[in-house]
Design an enzyme around this catalytic site. Structure first.
Site, PDB file in Angstrom:
ATOM      1  N   GLY A 241       0.812  -1.219   0.000  1.00 51.50           N
ATOM      2  CA  GLY A 241       0.000   0.000   0.000  1.00 51.50           C
ATOM      3  C   GLY A 241       0.843   1.266   0.000  1.00 51.50           C
ATOM      4  N   ASP A 242       0.164   2.403  -0.240  1.00 51.31           N
ATOM      5  CA  ASP A 242       0.786   3.732  -0.204  1.00 51.31           C
ATOM      6  C   ASP A 242       1.893   3.910  -1.240  1.00 51.31           C
ATOM      7  OD1 ASP A 242      -0.891   4.228   1.981  1.00 51.31           O
ATOM      8  OD2 ASP A 242       0.603   3.455   3.387  1.00 51.31           O
TER       9      ASP A 242
ATOM     10  N   LYS B 277      -0.814   5.546  -5.530  1.00 55.75           N
ATOM     11  CA  LYS B 277      -1.934   5.280  -6.452  1.00 55.75           C
ATOM     12  C   LYS B 277      -2.705   6.562  -6.771  1.00 55.75           C
ATOM     13  CE  LYS B 277      -3.271   2.151  -3.465  1.00 55.75           C
ATOM     14  NZ  LYS B 277      -2.049   1.917  -2.663  1.00 55.75           N
TER      15      LYS B 277
ATOM     16  N   LYS C 225      -1.786   9.663  -6.810  1.00 51.78           N
ATOM     17  CA  LYS C 225      -1.071  10.563  -7.730  1.00 51.78           C
ATOM     18  C   LYS C 225      -1.182  10.072  -9.174  1.00 51.78           C
ATOM     19  CE  LYS C 225       3.556  12.055  -8.888  1.00 51.78           C
ATOM     20  NZ  LYS C 225       4.966  11.736  -8.725  1.00 51.78           N
TER      21      LYS C 225
ATOM     22  N   GLY D 172      -5.932   5.679   1.884  1.00 57.01           N
ATOM     23  CA  GLY D 172      -5.647   7.109   1.962  1.00 57.01           C
ATOM     24  C   GLY D 172      -4.813   7.457   0.745  1.00 57.01           C
ATOM     25  N   HIS D 173      -5.416   8.154  -0.206  1.00 57.22           N
ATOM     26  CA  HIS D 173      -4.744   8.437  -1.478  1.00 57.22           C
ATOM     27  C   HIS D 173      -4.483   9.938  -1.591  1.00 57.22           C
ATOM     28  CE1 HIS D 173      -6.613   4.513  -3.325  1.00 57.22           C
ATOM     29  NE2 HIS D 173      -5.838   4.285  -2.278  1.00 57.22           N
TER      30      HIS D 173
ATOM     31  N   ARG E  33     -23.328 -13.183   4.908  1.00 54.83           N
ATOM     32  CA  ARG E  33     -24.620 -12.898   4.258  1.00 54.83           C
ATOM     33  C   ARG E  33     -25.628 -12.227   5.203  1.00 54.83           C
ATOM     34  NH1 ARG E  33     -24.255 -18.822   2.089  1.00 54.83           N
ATOM     35  NH2 ARG E  33     -23.296 -18.843   4.138  1.00 54.83           N
TER      36      ARG E  33
ATOM     37  N   GLN F 188      -5.082  -0.270  -1.161  1.00 58.32           N
ATOM     38  CA  GLN F 188      -4.120  -1.168  -0.516  1.00 58.32           C
ATOM     39  C   GLN F 188      -3.089  -1.660  -1.551  1.00 58.32           C
ATOM     40  OE1 GLN F 188      -7.773  -1.905   0.356  1.00 58.32           O
ATOM     41  NE2 GLN F 188      -7.275  -0.166   1.620  1.00 58.32           N
TER      42      GLN F 188
ATOM     43  N   THR G  75      -5.459  -6.980   4.581  1.00 61.03           N
ATOM     44  CA  THR G  75      -6.787  -6.379   4.683  1.00 61.03           C
ATOM     45  C   THR G  75      -7.822  -7.448   4.318  1.00 61.03           C
ATOM     46  OG1 THR G  75      -8.121  -4.425   4.157  1.00 61.03           O
ATOM     47  CG2 THR G  75      -6.877  -5.397   2.316  1.00 61.03           C
TER      48      THR G  75
ATOM     49  N   ARG H 166       5.323   4.814   8.872  1.00 64.24           N
ATOM     50  CA  ARG H 166       5.451   3.622   8.024  1.00 64.24           C
ATOM     51  C   ARG H 166       6.821   2.996   8.215  1.00 64.24           C
ATOM     52  NH1 ARG H 166       3.360   7.063   2.956  1.00 64.24           N
ATOM     53  NH2 ARG H 166       1.131   6.990   3.351  1.00 64.24           N
TER      54      ARG H 166
ATOM     55  N   LEU I 155      11.470   7.835  -6.551  1.00 64.56           N
ATOM     56  CA  LEU I 155      12.891   7.654  -6.859  1.00 64.56           C
ATOM     57  C   LEU I 155      13.711   8.769  -6.211  1.00 64.56           C
ATOM     58  CD1 LEU I 155      14.858   5.902  -8.679  1.00 64.56           C
ATOM     59  CD2 LEU I 155      14.813   7.852 -10.228  1.00 64.56           C
TER      60      LEU I 155
ATOM     61  N   VAL J 155       9.282  11.535  -9.243  1.00 64.90           N
ATOM     62  CA  VAL J 155      10.423  12.180  -8.596  1.00 64.90           C
ATOM     63  C   VAL J 155       9.964  13.298  -7.654  1.00 64.90           C
ATOM     64  CG1 VAL J 155      12.125  11.553 -10.362  1.00 64.90           C
ATOM     65  CG2 VAL J 155      10.760  13.623 -10.666  1.00 64.90           C
TER      66      VAL J 155
HETATM   67  P1  GDP Z   1      -1.566   5.720  -2.158  1.00 71.34           P
HETATM   68  O1  GDP Z   1      -2.304   5.211  -0.959  1.00 71.34           O
HETATM   69  O2  GDP Z   1      -0.967   4.613  -2.965  1.00 71.34           O
HETATM   70  O3  GDP Z   1      -2.362   6.662  -2.999  1.00 71.34           O
HETATM   71  O4  GDP Z   1      -0.332   6.540  -1.595  1.00 71.34           O
HETATM   72  P2  GDP Z   1      -0.365   7.611  -0.381  1.00 71.34           P
HETATM   73  O5  GDP Z   1      -0.961   8.862  -0.873  1.00 71.34           O
HETATM   74  O6  GDP Z   1      -0.915   7.009   0.853  1.00 71.34           O
HETATM   75  O7  GDP Z   1       1.180   7.761  -0.098  1.00 71.34           O
HETATM   76  C1  GDP Z   1       2.071   8.161  -1.088  1.00 71.34           C
HETATM   77  C2  GDP Z   1       2.791   9.421  -0.580  1.00 71.34           C
HETATM   78  O8  GDP Z   1       3.921   9.664  -1.404  1.00 71.34           O
HETATM   79  C3  GDP Z   1       1.927  10.657  -0.689  1.00 71.34           C
HETATM   80  O9  GDP Z   1       2.296  11.541   0.346  1.00 71.34           O
HETATM   81  C4  GDP Z   1       2.316  11.238  -2.048  1.00 71.34           C
HETATM   82  O10 GDP Z   1       2.122  12.653  -2.130  1.00 71.34           O
HETATM   83  C5  GDP Z   1       3.785  10.905  -2.097  1.00 71.34           C
HETATM   84  N1  GDP Z   1       4.343  10.646  -3.428  1.00 71.34           N
HETATM   85  C6  GDP Z   1       3.773   9.995  -4.483  1.00 71.34           C
HETATM   86  N2  GDP Z   1       4.662   9.876  -5.494  1.00 71.34           N
HETATM   87  C7  GDP Z   1       5.818  10.455  -5.060  1.00 71.34           C
HETATM   88  C8  GDP Z   1       7.122  10.615  -5.633  1.00 71.34           C
HETATM   89  O11 GDP Z   1       7.411  10.195  -6.750  1.00 71.34           O
HETATM   90  N3  GDP Z   1       8.057  11.247  -4.844  1.00 71.34           N
HETATM   91  C9  GDP Z   1       7.769  11.717  -3.592  1.00 71.34           C
HETATM   92  N4  GDP Z   1       8.748  12.301  -2.898  1.00 71.34           N
HETATM   93  N5  GDP Z   1       6.559  11.571  -3.039  1.00 71.34           N
HETATM   94  C10 GDP Z   1       5.612  10.939  -3.756  1.00 71.34           C
HETATM   95  P1  IMO Z   2      -3.870   2.602   0.578  1.00 71.11           P
HETATM   96  O1  IMO Z   2      -5.020   2.424  -0.377  1.00 71.11           O
HETATM   97  C1  IMO Z   2      -1.331   0.930   3.711  1.00 71.11           C
HETATM   98  C2  IMO Z   2      -3.179  -2.090   6.314  1.00 71.11           C
HETATM   99  C3  IMO Z   2      -3.349  -1.728   7.780  1.00 71.11           C
HETATM  100  C4  IMO Z   2      -3.221  -3.106   8.409  1.00 71.11           C
HETATM  101  C5  IMO Z   2      -3.921  -4.005   7.407  1.00 71.11           C
HETATM  102  C6  IMO Z   2      -5.385  -4.325   7.745  1.00 71.11           C
HETATM  103  O2  IMO Z   2      -3.733   3.984   1.074  1.00 71.11           O
HETATM  104  O3  IMO Z   2      -2.620   2.040  -0.001  1.00 71.11           O
HETATM  105  P2  IMO Z   2      -7.623  -2.885   7.597  1.00 71.11           P
HETATM  106  O4  IMO Z   2      -8.017  -1.622   8.291  1.00 71.11           O
HETATM  107  O5  IMO Z   2      -7.653  -2.813   6.103  1.00 71.11           O
HETATM  108  O6  IMO Z   2      -8.378  -4.089   8.110  1.00 71.11           O
HETATM  109  O7  IMO Z   2      -6.083  -3.127   8.055  1.00 71.11           O
HETATM  110  O8  IMO Z   2      -3.878  -3.333   6.162  1.00 71.11           O
HETATM  111  N1  IMO Z   2      -3.765  -1.147   5.348  1.00 71.11           N
HETATM  112  C7  IMO Z   2      -3.047  -0.275   4.614  1.00 71.11           C
HETATM  113  N2  IMO Z   2      -1.731  -0.001   4.605  1.00 71.11           N
HETATM  114  N3  IMO Z   2      -2.148   1.563   2.844  1.00 71.11           N
HETATM  115  C8  IMO Z   2      -3.470   1.266   2.814  1.00 71.11           C
HETATM  116  O9  IMO Z   2      -4.312   1.746   1.864  1.00 71.11           O
HETATM  117  C9  IMO Z   2      -3.985   0.342   3.759  1.00 71.11           C
HETATM  118  N4  IMO Z   2      -5.219  -0.144   4.019  1.00 71.11           N
HETATM  119  C10 IMO Z   2      -5.067  -1.055   4.986  1.00 71.11           C
HETATM  120  O10 IMO Z   2      -2.335  -0.844   8.199  1.00 71.11           O
HETATM  121  O11 IMO Z   2      -1.874  -3.495   8.458  1.00 71.11           O
HETATM  122 MG    MG Z   3      -2.298   5.433   1.085  1.00 73.94          MG
END
Ligand code: GDP
Ligand code: IMO
Ligand code: MG
Length: 433
Positions: A12-13, A16, A18, A40-41, A139, A220, A235, A301, A328, A422
């Site tokens: 995750g994170d 996505k 962006k 959280g995107h 169900r 995720q 999850t 993280r 990167l 970047v």
């Molecule tokens: P998601 O859940 O996959 O949408 O990712 P999140 O938003 O939770 O976490 C990604 C974090 O990295 C966010 O704070 C973005 O603004 C940041 N981010 C995304 N791409 C880049 C990148 O290429 N470089 C840097 N430095 N930050 C990035």
């Molecule tokens: P995005 O979409 C990172 C993790 C939680 C926990 C496990 C189960 O932003 O990438 P849950 O509440 O889903 O039952 O928790 O999954 N988790 C994530 N980690 N990014 C996420 O979403 C996540 N959604 C759930 O931290 O370890």
């Molecule tokens: Mg996220």
């Protein structure tokens, strides 16, 4: 026109939000197909930082329609807050106009949050995700499309509250559900979303027949997939390609592109094995420069080197047609960059992820090493990306050592890297093809 799936390929994170925001410029629909507000995107537009938990990241493009799809679990109060936030910043209320909620999506109620708050093992986000999916599988869940049948049904409210309270008592929770509160809650949910609840799969199918472009936005990542992830530290939904169309209510034949997003290193929030985790100054560098704090819960993280074993697993499950490498820039300034190519498990070298969580905890990374490249400020990286895209320089805009790193990753995974992030800004991405 066919559909594109965008998926997290790690824990995750990966970025996505962006990428979806960027690609949505050419799309007519952006669809979330699983998960809920555990996601959280982040989308960064200059000085504006937008964080979405339920709203698809394509909301930033006014011409894009948005769907909260069949496979999701949705907290109606969180959605309401997000919609109000969006209305405050943009002046637009998209519900029922360009934002639709699937009649098949399940509703997260306070009971599900009470249950989730008892978790001590997994490190969940506490948003009620697992308990809502549990009710779905049992169900006994409540779907948006079924609301009309339960409002004004006092028997439904009293018997549901009774069942929920028995379950809460059985697990030692002090929280309780009040039948008349539950009745008012479902009434409010119905009235609030009535205009947005729709047969979204049918709408998407029609749009695809008309040649409109659809983006399926994963939440995720592959290693958090209930079947293919690091169970039980996962999850409660299928986060992978196989569920993208299913959770959206369309068939897989529509898809021609599957982009796996991967950080140039790796992170994880919550519990469970992570062989390349770094608890030294390099882990500190990645966490600090990369601002690695959870978008949903704010938790720190865990950070580590890029893990090609994880990525091979994600590739086997998802068959990515391209990889979007993000962050990167965060590796800039490190003298040496390591890539995990295999694990050592109980004295043996292995190349595939073990299915057992305890075995994964015992895995030690086997690394290859490659030279690092200099650090730049985010503004410098943004300029590099803009110039690269303008002049069509692609990978050649990057330092030689960074190019070498990217080529090594492609060689190890057998998938082309199609873009390189970047910086957090929408424009801080270099297109490679
Ligand atoms: P998601 O859940 O996959 O949408 O990712 P999140 O938003 O939770 O976490 C990604 C974090 O990295 C966010 O704070 C973005 O603004 C940041 N981010 C995304 N791409 C880049 C990148 O290429 N470089 C840097 N430095 N930050 C990035
Ligand atoms: P995005 O979409 C990172 C993790 C939680 C926990 C496990 C189960 O932003 O990438 P849950 O509440 O889903 O039952 O928790 O999954 N988790 C994530 N980690 N990014 C996420 O979403 C996540 N959604 C759930 O931290 O370890
Ligand atoms: Mg996220």
């Amino acid at each position: 026109m066919p559909a594109t799936i965008i998926l997290g390929s790690q824990w995750g994170d990966e970025g996505k939000g962006k990428l979806v925001d960027r690609l949505a410029e050419q799309a007519t629909w952006v669809v979330r197909f699983q998960g809920g507000n555990n996601a959280g995107h982040t989308v960064v537009l200059g000085d504006q930082v937008l964080k979405f938990h339920l709203l698809p990241s394509g909301i930033t493009r006014k011409e894009c329609n948005l769907i909260l799809g069949d496979g999701m679990v949705i907290d109606p109060w969180v959605l309401d807050t997000e919609l109000k936030g969006w209305e405050e910043s943009s002046g637009e209320d998209p519900s029922g106009d360009r934002l639709f909620v699937s009649e098949r999506a399940h509703i997260i109620l306070p009971y599900h949050r009470y249950m989730d708050s008892l978790d001590k093992k997994i490190g969940t986000t506490g948003r009620g995700i697992g308990p809502t999916y549990a009710d779905k599988i049992n169900r006994i869940g409540l779907r948006f499309g079924d609301l009309a049948e339960v409002i004004d049904d006092s028997h439904w409210a009293s018997s549901t509250a009774e069942r929920m309270n028995a379950a809460l008592e059985a697990v030692g929770s002090k929280d309780r559900v009040n039948a008349s509160d539950l009745a008012s809650e479902v009434k409010w949910i119905f009235e609030r979303y009535q205009s947005a609840i729709a047969p979204t799969g049918v709408m998407l199918d029609n749009a695809l027949k008309l040649g409109e472009r659809v983006i399926l936005e994963g939440a995720q990542g592959c290693l958090l997939d209930i079947d293919q992830g690091t169970y039980p530290f996962v999850t409660s939904s299928v986060t992978s390609r196989g569920n993208a169309t299913h959770g959206a209510g369309i068939h897989p034949g529509h898809v021609d592109e599957v982009i796996g997003i991967t950080k140039a290193y790796i992170t994880r929030v919550g519990n469970g094995g992570m062989p390349t985790e770094l608890e030294d100054e390099i882990g500190h560098h990645l966490g600090t420069i990369g601002h690695e704090f959870g978008t949903t819960t704010g938790r720190k993280r865990r950070c580590g080197w890029f893990d090609a074993v994880v990525m091979r697993h994600a590739q086997r499950i998802n068959g990515f047609t391209g990889l979007a490498l993000t962050k990167l820039d965060v590796l800039g300034g490190l003298e040496e960059i390591k890539i995990c190519v295999a694990y050592e498990l109980d004295g043996k070298e292995i190349h595939e992820m073990p299915s057992s969580a305890t075995a994964l905890e015992r895995c030690k990374p086997i690394y290859v090493s490659t030279p690092g490249f200099p650090a730049h400020s985010l503004d410098e990286w943004l300029d590099i990306a803009k110039a690269a895209n303008r002049d069509g320089k692609g990978i050649n805009a990057l330092p030689a050592a960074a190019q070498n790193y990217i080529r090594q990753l492609e060689g190890l995974l057998g998938v082309p890297v199609t873009s390189v992030g970047v910086g957090p800004d929408r424009d801080a991405t270099i297109d490679l093809v």
